[in-house]
Scaffold this active site. Structure first.
Site, mmCIF file in Angstrom:
data_model
loop_
_atom_site.group_PDB
_atom_site.id
_atom_site.type_symbol
_atom_site.label_atom_id
_atom_site.label_comp_id
_atom_site.label_asym_id
_atom_site.label_seq_id
_atom_site.Cartn_x
_atom_site.Cartn_y
_atom_site.Cartn_z
ATOM 1 N N VAL A 14 0.753 -1.602 0.152
ATOM 2 C CA VAL A 14 -0.209 0.124 -0.145
ATOM 3 C C VAL A 14 0.916 1.200 0.121
ATOM 4 C CG1 VAL A 14 -1.621 0.864 1.128
ATOM 5 C CG2 VAL A 14 -2.046 -0.975 0.963
ATOM 6 N N ARG A 37 14.977 -3.419 3.871
ATOM 7 C CA ARG A 37 14.004 -2.707 2.581
ATOM 8 C C ARG A 37 14.479 -1.585 1.950
ATOM 9 N NH1 ARG A 37 8.445 -4.076 0.687
ATOM 10 N NH2 ARG A 37 8.691 -5.472 2.454
ATOM 11 N N THR A 83 -2.449 -4.271 9.207
ATOM 12 C CA THR A 83 -3.814 -4.399 10.029
ATOM 13 C C THR A 83 -4.095 -6.018 10.131
ATOM 14 O OG1 THR A 83 -4.958 -3.844 9.138
ATOM 15 C CG2 THR A 83 -4.338 -2.245 10.778
ATOM 16 N N CYS A 258 -6.830 -9.507 3.068
ATOM 17 C CA CYS A 258 -7.860 -8.107 2.843
ATOM 18 C C CYS A 258 -9.595 -9.354 3.450
ATOM 19 C CB CYS A 258 -8.625 -7.129 2.115
ATOM 20 S SG CYS A 258 -7.071 -5.495 1.992
#
Length: 422
Positions: A14, A37, A83, A258
């Site tokens: 994201v 990263r 999350t 998701c």
């Protein structure tokens, strides 16, 4: 706020596309606590394979850092951390809490903090804002402000990218809502939709995937019913799909960051306010049990073919939660591995898209480099990667022993080419 300085907190699926797009027009610091990263991103390399080198070079005003000092001068903070849920299917807000503390430690008067992470309705103002206030000593909606603009990134999808997906926006005051909306309009080609308030935007996001989860659960249940009736589910779906308003879904393992997670955020909040969800949790239970169903069906086929289940060699082709991307977050293929190992089987997992080192470190499962021809008692097609679509039935069966089972979860083969499928 004429001179916008944007800090993107979290540079995964994201955050990185967001940082790259904003970096074409504004001064941006892409912040992540993962030093490895950051080092890769500084070399214009995206480990998730979402951003090309060309896109990196087009983002002229972006810098990457793992140092909090480098985000101190920012006046807009966009938090895009994961999350997930814990082992008890409860929201795990650890990353959200830590990132809020980080931002709160550098928050200044008139700054705006925008959350994109998927949460339950009310989480931004009830969970995140108090952390920001405690860390900064500032007052919400007096000294600093918040927004919420839920992410709609679809990993591996080269058609529906960030700028081509309409963006829902919101703010903690009408004035801030307008500012947040105008900010995203700078990069979103498909336009924005300004929600009435933050809770509406949070709720809109969490029901998007809850609705999809329930639709897939319905198809999974139909597949279980049709299997008992000896009716081919794919044939039924093709026939029903000729109607213009029939929703196109297929049965399968439902994982990912998701669909397999968001419904639990909504049911968590529902329970907290005294409502016990029924339909949502029923869909989740059904989808969560599909791995067990597949292993049970395969075990029955093995028994029919006189294949001993203990010590049987199992090949699972595919490990990611969806096709043609390296994203293995919450993949339900792991359920297959665990179930077969509980039956004392030996399991090899092959996936050309997965970073084998990272996956092994996280899940203690070591994917193989290549399947071994003639080794396996069972071959399961679990993910519809293009590499697997190119293989013929004979190519795939060459991995099996003379007496083996080929089970097709993803309808990659014709009905008569596999020994079983959903």
């Amino acid at each position: 706020m004429k001179n916008k300085k944007i800090a993107i907190i979290g540079l995964g699926y994201v955050g990185l596309p967001l940082a790259v797009e904003f970096g074409k027009k504004f001064e941006v610091i892409g912040f992540d606590i993962n030093k490895d990263r950051i080092n890769l991103l500084k070399k214009n390399k995206d480990p998730n394979l979402e951003i090309s080198k060309k896109e990196f070079l087009e983002s002229k005003y972006i810098n990457f850092s793992h140092s909090v000092n480098d985000i101190k001068d920012s006046n807009i903070f966009i938090i895009t951390v994961p999350t997930p849920i814990d082992d008890h299917k409860r929201p795990d807000l650890t990353a959200l809490e830590k990132s809020s503390k980080t931002v709160g430690s550098v928050l200044k008067k008139d700054d705006i903090v925008i959350y994109e992470s998927t949460v339950y309705p009310g989480a931004t103002e009830e969970f995140c804002v108090p952390i920001l206030e405690n860390q900064s000593g500032l007052k919400f909606n007096i000294d600093f402000f918040c927004g919420y603009s839920p992410e709609r990134i679809n990993p591996g999808d080269k058609k529906h990218k960030l700028i081509n997906i309409k963006k829902v926006t919101s703010g903690s005051t009408p004035e801030i809502a307008l500012k947040v909306d105008e900010l995203y309009k700078q990069i979103i080609v498909s336009g924005t939709y300004k929600a009435e308030n933050i809770k509406v935007a949070e709720a809109a996001k969490v029901i998007e995937n809850t609705q999809r989860d329930l639709n897939i659960a319905l198809i999974n249940e139909l597949a279980l019913i049709f299997r008992k009736m000896n009716i081919d589910t794919e044939a039924v779906l093709k026939a029903a799909g000729t109607k213009w308003n029939f929703l196109q879904f297929q049965p399968g393992l439902v994982g990912g960051h998701c669909i397999g997670v968001d419904p639990y955020y909504l049911t968590h909040k529902a329970n907290a306010i005294g409502y016990q969800p029924e339909v949502i949790l029923a869909g989740r239970r059904l989808n969560d049990n599909m791995g067990s169903y597949v292993v049970n069906e395969v075990s029955k086929l093995m028994t029919k073919k006189n294949i001993q289940i203990p010590k049987a060699n199992i090949l699972i082709m595919g490990l990611t939660f969806k096709e043609n991307c390296p994203d293995y977050r919450n993949t339900k293929v792991i359920d297959l591995v665990k179930e077969f190992k509980n039956l004392k089987c030996k399991v090899d997992v092959y996936d050309p898209w997965v970073n084998k080192k990272h996956f092994t470190n996280e899940h203690k499962i070591d994917p193989i480099d290549e399947p071994i021809k003639g080794k396996y008692d069972v071959i399961i097609l679990a993910v519809a990667h293009d590499e697997f679509k190119l293989l013929s039935e004979n190519n795939i069966r060459s991995y099996g022993k003379s007496n083996h089972i080929l089970y097709d979860i993803k309808y990659l083969l014709k009905l008569n080419e596999s020994d079983g499928r959903l």
